[in-house]
Motif scaffolding. Sequence first.
Motif, PDB file in Angstrom:
ATOM      1  N   VAL A 115       0.832  -1.202   0.000  1.00 55.83           N
ATOM      2  CA  VAL A 115       0.000   0.000   0.000  1.00 55.83           C
ATOM      3  C   VAL A 115       0.868   1.255   0.000  1.00 55.83           C
ATOM      4  N   LEU A 116       1.937   1.236   0.774  1.00 57.20           N
ATOM      5  CA  LEU A 116       2.821   2.386   0.841  1.00 57.20           C
ATOM      6  C   LEU A 116       3.477   2.642  -0.516  1.00 57.20           C
ATOM      7  N   MET A 117       3.880   1.581  -1.200  1.00 54.86           N
ATOM      8  CA  MET A 117       4.459   1.745  -2.535  1.00 54.86           C
ATOM      9  C   MET A 117       3.423   2.343  -3.490  1.00 54.86           C
ATOM     10  N   GLN A 118       2.186   1.878  -3.393  1.00 51.48           N
ATOM     11  CA  GLN A 118       1.142   2.372  -4.287  1.00 51.48           C
ATOM     12  C   GLN A 118       0.805   3.826  -4.021  1.00 51.48           C
ATOM     13  N   ALA A 119       1.085   4.308  -2.836  1.00 54.23           N
ATOM     14  CA  ALA A 119       0.849   5.718  -2.533  1.00 54.23           C
ATOM     15  C   ALA A 119       1.742   6.624  -3.364  1.00 54.23           C
ATOM     16  N   GLY A 120       2.816   6.042  -3.903  1.00 51.21           N
ATOM     17  CA  GLY A 120       3.713   6.834  -4.734  1.00 51.21           C
ATOM     18  C   GLY A 120       3.260   6.949  -6.174  1.00 51.21           C
ATOM     19  N   LEU A 171       8.254  -6.147  -6.329  1.00 50.09           N
ATOM     20  CA  LEU A 171       6.992  -6.307  -7.048  1.00 50.09           C
ATOM     21  C   LEU A 171       6.015  -5.187  -6.704  1.00 50.09           C
ATOM     22  N   ALA A 172       6.021  -4.753  -5.446  1.00 51.79           N
ATOM     23  CA  ALA A 172       5.152  -3.638  -5.048  1.00 51.79           C
ATOM     24  C   ALA A 172       5.524  -2.370  -5.809  1.00 51.79           C
ATOM     25  N   LEU A 173       6.821  -2.155  -5.962  1.00 51.30           N
ATOM     26  CA  LEU A 173       7.277  -0.996  -6.732  1.00 51.30           C
ATOM     27  C   LEU A 173       6.908  -1.151  -8.208  1.00 51.30           C
ATOM     28  N   LEU A 174       6.969  -2.386  -8.717  1.00 45.15           N
ATOM     29  CA  LEU A 174       6.575  -2.653 -10.096  1.00 45.15           C
ATOM     30  C   LEU A 174       5.106  -2.329 -10.323  1.00 45.15           C
ATOM     31  N   ILE A 175       4.261  -2.650  -9.353  1.00 44.11           N
ATOM     32  CA  ILE A 175       2.837  -2.320  -9.442  1.00 44.11           C
ATOM     33  C   ILE A 175       2.655  -0.818  -9.600  1.00 44.11           C
ATOM     34  N   ALA A 176       3.361  -0.050  -8.761  1.00 42.47           N
ATOM     35  CA  ALA A 176       3.245   1.407  -8.805  1.00 42.47           C
ATOM     36  C   ALA A 176       3.675   1.959 -10.165  1.00 42.47           C
ATOM     37  N   PHE A 177       4.797   1.462 -10.689  1.00 40.48           N
ATOM     38  CA  PHE A 177       5.282   1.932 -11.983  1.00 40.48           C
ATOM     39  C   PHE A 177       4.340   1.517 -13.114  1.00 40.48           C
TER      40      PHE A 177
END
Length: 317
Positions: A115-120, A171-177
């Motif tokens: 969730v924190l990664m997606q906030a970006g 993977l969380a960062l990949l979701i955000a990108f």
Amino acid sequence: MSDRAVPPLPPAAQASRSEERLGFLLVFLSALFWSFGGTIARFIETPDSWTVIFWRSIWAAVFLFGYMMLRDGLRGTLALFRGMGLPGVAVAVCFATASSSFVVAISYTTVANVVLMQAGVPLIAALLAFIFFRERVAPATWVAIFAVICGVAVMVSDSFDGAVSPVGDGLALLIAFAFSTATVITRRFAHVRMTPATCLGTIIAALFAASQASGFAVSTHDMAWLFTFGALNLGLGLACFASGARHIAAAFAALLGTFETLLGPVWVWLVHGEVPSTRTLVGGAVIFAALLIHIGLEFQRMSRPQRPGVTGLPTPN
């Protein structure tokens, strides 16, 4: 009438303002529909996550294809698939990557980290839109993005357990990108209807999940919830997002998507009785205040008379 009376908006400017308001509403609705995901997932008992992804993606694809058939007919639907081109394929791959990576990510790291990664996402979308397409971002939007990131950090801060997984967090960062990239492409190629791209994305996700799932048999109870999870939560949300994000700035569209993070814990609390922590409430209040103020400022801007020849939306070069 006074000589200083404000002249009416030109037809093109009126259309631009109307489309912007419609885009705002549709992107907000997409975040609203997506925010029920956690609540619906709690009702599903199937243990294999890839089986869940498979059926969710299948029902989303059926919904999206049916929606296009109803709206555009068979010929129109096929024409939309042919006309989406490389931008549509890129958006499809992005959505397939994001929806599939989420389930894998939470098996390696905490939901809080994801969730924190997606906030970006709003920040990444704003940066990508500026770097590649020189889409300007208003100072107020930058402030709202920063406030949202701080609010989400407060929401999830009491869930960190100190464990760090390079795979899960990667993977969380990949979701955000992936989501940010899809948002920017949808905005940049506003003339391309991206609903078929989202449909293709769900098909790609289903095919990949089929190669990983241990089986496809589920109970009648689970199938009913998987239909809701796929058709209404994912499919309807994608249809609204694809239709709305093309009309508003990429950073603002991604910012509106933060309502998903804000509302998700609320529905889980009301339906399943999972009481949010104090930090979740405080962080949610920060997010809500930031979004409410920024949305109020945007509506105030949209209600002001517009000079002839000036559109309400930032125009990519």
